[in-house]
Design a protein around this motif. Structure first.
Motif, PDB file in Angstrom:
ATOM      1  N   SER A  68       0.827  -1.214   0.000  1.00  7.82           N
ATOM      2  CA  SER A  68       0.000   0.000   0.000  1.00  7.82           C
ATOM      3  C   SER A  68       0.861   1.264   0.000  1.00  7.82           C
ATOM      4  CB  SER A  68      -0.950   0.010   1.189  1.00  7.82           C
ATOM      5  OG  SER A  68      -0.254   0.178   2.398  1.00  7.82           O
ATOM      6  N   LEU A  69       2.143   1.147   0.343  1.00  8.38           N
ATOM      7  CA  LEU A  69       3.028   2.319   0.325  1.00  8.38           C
ATOM      8  C   LEU A  69       3.217   2.866  -1.084  1.00  8.38           C
ATOM      9  CD1 LEU A  69       5.945   1.607   2.831  1.00  8.38           C
ATOM     10  CD2 LEU A  69       4.101   3.255   3.033  1.00  8.38           C
ATOM     11  N   LYS A  70       3.066   2.016  -2.085  1.00  2.00           N
ATOM     12  CA  LYS A  70       3.264   2.441  -3.476  1.00  2.00           C
ATOM     13  C   LYS A  70       2.307   3.577  -3.839  1.00  2.00           C
ATOM     14  CE  LYS A  70       4.962   1.778  -7.599  1.00  2.00           C
ATOM     15  NZ  LYS A  70       6.248   2.183  -7.962  1.00  2.00           N
ATOM     16  N   ASN A  71       1.040   3.454  -3.461  1.00  3.11           N
ATOM     17  CA  ASN A  71       0.041   4.475  -3.773  1.00  3.11           C
ATOM     18  C   ASN A  71      -0.220   5.424  -2.609  1.00  3.11           C
ATOM     19  OD1 ASN A  71      -0.374   3.257  -6.294  1.00  3.11           O
ATOM     20  ND2 ASN A  71      -1.820   1.824  -5.407  1.00  3.11           N
ATOM     21  N   ASN A  72       0.417   5.159  -1.480  1.00  9.85           N
ATOM     22  CA  ASN A  72       0.154   5.919  -0.270  1.00  9.85           C
ATOM     23  C   ASN A  72       1.450   6.090   0.517  1.00  9.85           C
ATOM     24  OD1 ASN A  72      -1.094   7.077   1.935  1.00  9.85           O
ATOM     25  ND2 ASN A  72      -1.858   5.142   2.739  1.00  9.85           N
ATOM     26  N   PRO A  73       2.365   6.950   0.048  1.00  9.15           N
ATOM     27  CA  PRO A  73       3.686   7.061   0.678  1.00  9.15           C
ATOM     28  C   PRO A  73       3.668   7.552   2.128  1.00  9.15           C
ATOM     29  CG  PRO A  73       3.486   8.567  -1.192  1.00  9.15           C
ATOM     30  CD  PRO A  73       2.217   7.812  -1.110  1.00  9.15           C
ATOM     31  N   ASP A  74       2.540   8.093   2.597  1.00  6.72           N
ATOM     32  CA  ASP A  74       2.460   8.538   3.986  1.00  6.72           C
ATOM     33  C   ASP A  74       2.197   7.379   4.936  1.00  6.72           C
ATOM     34  OD1 ASP A  74       2.847  11.155   3.215  1.00  6.72           O
ATOM     35  OD2 ASP A  74       0.701  11.554   3.030  1.00  6.72           O
ATOM     36  N   GLY A  75       1.715   6.252   4.403  1.00  2.00           N
ATOM     37  CA  GLY A  75       1.461   5.087   5.235  1.00  2.00           C
ATOM     38  C   GLY A  75       0.183   5.166   6.052  1.00  2.00           C
ATOM     39  N   ASP A  76      -0.739   6.062   5.667  1.00  4.27           N
ATOM     40  CA  ASP A  76      -1.997   6.203   6.394  1.00  4.27           C
ATOM     41  C   ASP A  76      -3.025   5.182   5.916  1.00  4.27           C
ATOM     42  OD1 ASP A  76      -1.171   8.357   7.972  1.00  4.27           O
ATOM     43  OD2 ASP A  76      -1.615   9.797   6.383  1.00  4.27           O
ATOM     44  N   VAL A  77      -4.205   5.225   6.519  1.00  5.29           N
ATOM     45  CA  VAL A  77      -5.320   4.378   6.095  1.00  5.29           C
ATOM     46  C   VAL A  77      -5.610   4.680   4.627  1.00  5.29           C
ATOM     47  CG1 VAL A  77      -7.775   3.908   6.442  1.00  5.29           C
ATOM     48  CG2 VAL A  77      -6.311   4.331   8.408  1.00  5.29           C
ATOM     49  N   THR A  78      -5.855   3.627   3.846  1.00  2.54           N
ATOM     50  CA  THR A  78      -6.088   3.818   2.422  1.00  2.54           C
ATOM     51  C   THR A  78      -7.179   2.876   1.920  1.00  2.54           C
ATOM     52  OG1 THR A  78      -4.982   3.963   0.271  1.00  2.54           O
ATOM     53  CG2 THR A  78      -4.297   2.178   1.703  1.00  2.54           C
ATOM     54  N   ILE A  79      -7.650   3.131   0.727  1.00  3.77           N
ATOM     55  CA  ILE A  79      -8.656   2.291   0.087  1.00  3.77           C
ATOM     56  C   ILE A  79      -8.016   1.640  -1.133  1.00  3.77           C
ATOM     57  CG2 ILE A  79     -10.867   2.243  -1.123  1.00  3.77           C
ATOM     58  CD1 ILE A  79     -11.616   4.773   0.501  1.00  3.77           C
ATOM     59  N   GLU A  80      -8.081   0.311  -1.190  1.00  7.48           N
ATOM     60  CA  GLU A  80      -7.574  -0.440  -2.340  1.00  7.48           C
ATOM     61  C   GLU A  80      -8.513  -1.593  -2.625  1.00  7.48           C
ATOM     62  OE1 GLU A  80      -3.532  -1.788  -2.180  1.00  7.48           O
ATOM     63  OE2 GLU A  80      -2.770   0.211  -1.750  1.00  7.48           O
ATOM     64  N   ASP A  81      -8.863  -1.788  -3.871  1.00  7.18           N
ATOM     65  CA  ASP A  81      -9.712  -2.908  -4.291  1.00  7.18           C
ATOM     66  C   ASP A  81     -10.998  -2.985  -3.474  1.00  7.18           C
ATOM     67  OD1 ASP A  81      -7.707  -3.629  -6.121  1.00  7.18           O
ATOM     68  OD2 ASP A  81      -6.702  -4.864  -4.618  1.00  7.18           O
ATOM     69  N   GLN A  82     -11.635  -1.847  -3.254  1.00  6.77           N
ATOM     70  CA  GLN A  82     -12.903  -1.771  -2.519  1.00  6.77           C
ATOM     71  C   GLN A  82     -12.787  -2.300  -1.085  1.00  6.77           C
ATOM     72  OE1 GLN A  82     -15.726  -0.168  -3.782  1.00  6.77           O
ATOM     73  NE2 GLN A  82     -14.186   0.457  -5.246  1.00  6.77           N
ATOM     74  N   LYS A  83     -11.587  -2.173  -0.502  1.00  3.10           N
ATOM     75  CA  LYS A  83     -11.338  -2.547   0.892  1.00  3.10           C
ATOM     76  C   LYS A  83     -10.599  -1.404   1.560  1.00  3.10           C
ATOM     77  CE  LYS A  83     -10.568  -7.351  -0.358  1.00  3.10           C
ATOM     78  NZ  LYS A  83      -9.555  -8.376  -0.506  1.00  3.10           N
ATOM     79  N   ILE A  84     -10.778  -1.304   2.868  1.00  5.44           N
ATOM     80  CA  ILE A  84     -10.031  -0.315   3.646  1.00  5.44           C
ATOM     81  C   ILE A  84      -8.838  -1.019   4.268  1.00  5.44           C
ATOM     82  CG2 ILE A  84     -10.082   1.238   5.619  1.00  5.44           C
ATOM     83  CD1 ILE A  84     -13.090   1.574   5.130  1.00  5.44           C
ATOM     84  N   LEU A  85      -7.642  -0.489   4.011  1.00  3.22           N
ATOM     85  CA  LEU A  85      -6.420  -1.031   4.599  1.00  3.22           C
ATOM     86  C   LEU A  85      -5.971  -0.100   5.720  1.00  3.22           C
ATOM     87  CD1 LEU A  85      -6.155  -2.222   1.559  1.00  3.22           C
ATOM     88  CD2 LEU A  85      -3.773  -2.437   2.194  1.00  3.22           C
ATOM     89  N   PHE A  86      -5.707  -0.690   6.880  1.00  4.86           N
ATOM     90  CA  PHE A  86      -5.095   0.105   7.936  1.00  4.86           C
ATOM     91  C   PHE A  86      -3.760   0.607   7.432  1.00  4.86           C
ATOM     92  CE2 PHE A  86      -8.056  -1.783  10.918  1.00  4.86           C
ATOM     93  CZ  PHE A  86      -8.227  -0.758  11.823  1.00  4.86           C
ATOM     94  N   GLY A  87      -3.287   1.694   7.999  1.00  6.13           N
ATOM     95  CA  GLY A  87      -2.031   2.263   7.564  1.00  6.13           C
ATOM     96  C   GLY A  87      -0.822   1.588   8.196  1.00  6.13           C
ATOM     97  N   ILE A  88       0.276   1.585   7.470  1.00  7.98           N
ATOM     98  CA  ILE A  88       1.546   1.075   7.999  1.00  7.98           C
ATOM     99  C   ILE A  88       1.935   1.894   9.231  1.00  7.98           C
ATOM    100  CG2 ILE A  88       4.013   0.808   7.488  1.00  7.98           C
ATOM    101  CD1 ILE A  88       2.523  -1.162   5.883  1.00  7.98           C
TER     102      ILE A  88
END
Length: 167
Positions: A68-88
């Motif tokens: 998820s860092l690839k599309n979200n370099p801040d490492g925060d909560v993100t949305i990918e493939d219609q799912k919510i990913l917790f942030g690094i």
């Protein structure tokens, strides 16, 4: 006396927009709410209630992943493939500085090995990531590393890998 009325109007407006967003944009609503839940008085309880409510709404919340860092370099909560990913950044022992180091390492290594991080195997990650052992161990513990290898095996292999020398 007017303050009370304006205050209640403000609360009513916020309540309306919150309900509207939750109904029409549930993925974004829950992602934003989860991202800011750590600022609440009891963040663990807040997260638990949010995740339960999201599941009832049909929104899937999954653990963080290094890809998820690839599309979200801040490492925060993100949305990918219609799912919510917790942030690094939500993983204990991993701060903004470590995330910046990992992100630049990943970008550099993608060019070197010619693969996008989403295509990396466990060995690609093991040999190419440049960060502290604490960060790698914590990433392994939460299942945030690439490759289809079980977490116990990754932890074991990483402990052996740490003891290797150039010689």
């Amino acid at each position: 006396y007017l303050f009370n009325k304006s205050h209640s109007v403000a609360y009513g407006t916020i309540g309306y927009w919150t309900a509207y967003t939750k109904q029409h944009f549930p993925l974004h609503f829950y992602a934003a709410y989860i991202a800011h839940a750590k600022d609440k008085m009891d963040p663990k309880q807040e997260m638990k209630e949010l995740i339960d409510d999201a599941r009832n709404f049909g929104v899937e919340v999954v653990p963080p992943h290094i890809t998820s860092l690839k599309n979200n370099p801040d490492g925060d909560v993100t949305i990918e493939d219609q799912k919510i990913l917790f942030g690094i950044v939500d993983i204990k022992g991993i701060g903004k500085k470590k995330i910046e180091e990992m992100y630049s390492s990943i970008i550099e290594k993608e060019v070197t090995i010619g693969k996008n991080i989403k295509q990396w195997s466990w060995n690609d990650f093991l040999f190419n990531i440049e960060t502290s052992s604490t960060v790698v161990n914590n990433l392994i513990l939460v299942g945030a590393t690439p490759g289809g290898v079980p977490r116990k095996q990754k932890a074991y292999e990483y402990s052996i890998f740490q003891n290797l020398t150039d010689r």
